[in-house]
Design a protein around this motif. Structure first.
Motif, PDB file in Angstrom:
ATOM      1  N   PHE A  25      31.811  26.399  40.442  1.00  0.00           N
ATOM      2  CA  PHE A  25      32.763  26.444  41.551  1.00  0.00           C
ATOM      3  C   PHE A  25      34.203  26.222  41.078  1.00  0.00           C
ATOM      4  CE2 PHE A  25      29.341  25.404  44.790  1.00  0.00           C
ATOM      5  CZ  PHE A  25      29.493  26.587  45.485  1.00  0.00           C
ATOM      6  N   ILE A  26      34.428  25.205  40.286  1.00  0.00           N
ATOM      7  CA  ILE A  26      35.795  24.861  39.863  1.00  0.00           C
ATOM      8  C   ILE A  26      36.420  25.968  39.004  1.00  0.00           C
ATOM      9  CG2 ILE A  26      37.216  23.156  38.653  1.00  0.00           C
ATOM     10  CD1 ILE A  26      36.002  22.215  41.363  1.00  0.00           C
ATOM     11  N   PRO A  27      35.718  26.508  37.971  1.00  0.00           N
ATOM     12  CA  PRO A  27      36.324  27.628  37.236  1.00  0.00           C
ATOM     13  C   PRO A  27      36.547  28.865  38.104  1.00  0.00           C
ATOM     14  CG  PRO A  27      34.532  26.697  35.957  1.00  0.00           C
ATOM     15  CD  PRO A  27      34.501  26.046  37.310  1.00  0.00           C
ATOM     16  N   GLU A  28      35.685  29.086  39.094  1.00  0.00           N
ATOM     17  CA  GLU A  28      35.905  30.211  40.005  1.00  0.00           C
ATOM     18  C   GLU A  28      37.188  30.010  40.806  1.00  0.00           C
ATOM     19  OE1 GLU A  28      31.174  31.236  40.675  1.00  0.00           O
ATOM     20  OE2 GLU A  28      32.295  30.238  42.273  1.00  0.00           O
ATOM     21  N   ALA A  92      30.564  38.844  45.797  1.00  0.00           N
ATOM     22  CA  ALA A  92      31.776  38.472  45.068  1.00  0.00           C
ATOM     23  C   ALA A  92      31.836  39.169  43.713  1.00  0.00           C
ATOM     24  CB  ALA A  92      31.841  36.953  44.884  1.00  0.00           C
ATOM     25  N   VAL A  93      30.701  39.309  43.030  1.00  0.00           N
ATOM     26  CA  VAL A  93      30.672  40.019  41.741  1.00  0.00           C
ATOM     27  C   VAL A  93      31.055  41.477  41.933  1.00  0.00           C
ATOM     28  CG1 VAL A  93      29.151  40.880  39.918  1.00  0.00           C
ATOM     29  CG2 VAL A  93      29.029  38.505  40.594  1.00  0.00           C
ATOM     30  N   VAL A  94      30.470  42.125  42.922  1.00  0.00           N
ATOM     31  CA  VAL A  94      30.774  43.539  43.166  1.00  0.00           C
ATOM     32  C   VAL A  94      32.245  43.710  43.535  1.00  0.00           C
ATOM     33  CG1 VAL A  94      30.270  45.501  44.672  1.00  0.00           C
ATOM     34  CG2 VAL A  94      28.404  44.112  43.788  1.00  0.00           C
ATOM     35  N   SER A  98      35.043  45.616  41.066  1.00  0.00           N
ATOM     36  CA  SER A  98      35.829  46.766  41.528  1.00  0.00           C
ATOM     37  C   SER A  98      37.325  46.465  41.473  1.00  0.00           C
ATOM     38  CB  SER A  98      35.409  47.169  42.936  1.00  0.00           C
ATOM     39  OG  SER A  98      35.749  46.175  43.866  1.00  0.00           O
ATOM     40  N   ALA A  99      37.710  45.259  41.814  1.00  0.00           N
ATOM     41  CA  ALA A  99      39.122  44.884  41.759  1.00  0.00           C
ATOM     42  C   ALA A  99      39.621  44.841  40.315  1.00  0.00           C
ATOM     43  CB  ALA A  99      39.335  43.529  42.430  1.00  0.00           C
ATOM     44  N   ALA A 100      38.800  44.348  39.401  1.00  0.00           N
ATOM     45  CA  ALA A 100      39.209  44.278  37.996  1.00  0.00           C
ATOM     46  C   ALA A 100      39.381  45.670  37.411  1.00  0.00           C
ATOM     47  CB  ALA A 100      38.181  43.484  37.193  1.00  0.00           C
ATOM     48  N   ALA A 136      36.915  35.928  36.038  1.00  0.00           N
ATOM     49  CA  ALA A 136      36.393  35.551  37.357  1.00  0.00           C
ATOM     50  C   ALA A 136      35.124  36.338  37.676  1.00  0.00           C
ATOM     51  CB  ALA A 136      37.451  35.782  38.429  1.00  0.00           C
ATOM     52  N   THR A 137      35.096  37.616  37.324  1.00  0.00           N
ATOM     53  CA  THR A 137      33.891  38.431  37.524  1.00  0.00           C
ATOM     54  C   THR A 137      32.722  37.852  36.741  1.00  0.00           C
ATOM     55  OG1 THR A 137      35.246  40.411  37.831  1.00  0.00           O
ATOM     56  CG2 THR A 137      32.921  40.751  37.326  1.00  0.00           C
TER      57      THR A 137
END
Length: 154
Positions: A25-28, A92-94, A98-100, A136-137
């Motif tokens: 959670f914290i690194p995210e 969130a991964v998807v 896509s954002a990256a 983040a991904t």
């Protein structure tokens, strides 16, 4: 790391800081917030998909914050919560992947204008945002994998 198999399926309170996957959670927060800040500090051009990147980073930051507080307060003890945990982190991964990819594409396109004065700083901010979005991904992906393992074992 502490095990979460002692009766309840998901950890609550301070145990979320010592259990995998909840330790992510914290690194995210950190890397998602950095993507948000770095993209917000660059210029947005008309045909630029940075709006999607901002939506993803803000959405994931807010929902991860809510998710974190739900876990911290102990409101996650129903039987549906492990599957919701996997589902949210998969979305969130998807979204972040896509954002990256969009952000990397825009960075490649703007690399051709680096010779213009003032664009080097924006280019460097874009590169940092691309790196942070892929990190983040990766963090959300690891959280999804470990949440799925926990869900299947419950």
């Amino acid at each position: 790391m502490a095990s979460t198999t002692s009766g309840d399926v998901l950890p609550t309170g301070g145990r979320i800081f010592t259990s995998i996957p909840d330790v992510f959670f914290i690194p995210e927060f950190v890397f998602g917030g950095l993507v948000w800040i770095l993209v917000a500090s660059t210029r947005v051009y008309l045909a630029n998909p940075l709006g999607w990147v901002m939506f993803v980073s803000v959405f994931c930051f807010v929902v991860t914050t809510l998710w974190f507080f739900i876990f911290l307060c102990g409101a996650n003890q129903g039987s549906i919560w492990p599957s919701l945990d996997v589902g949210y982190h998969f979305v969130a991964v998807v979204f972040y992947l896509s954002a990256a990819v969009d952000l990397a594409y825009i960075t490649i396109l703007t690399s051709q204008t680096v010779t213009v004065v003032g664009f080097l700083k924006i280019y460097r901010l874009d590169i940092a945002a691309v790196v942070m979005s892929y990190v983040a991904t990766l963090l959300y992906f690891l959280h999804t994998i470990f949440s799925a393992i926990r869900w299947k074992s419950s």
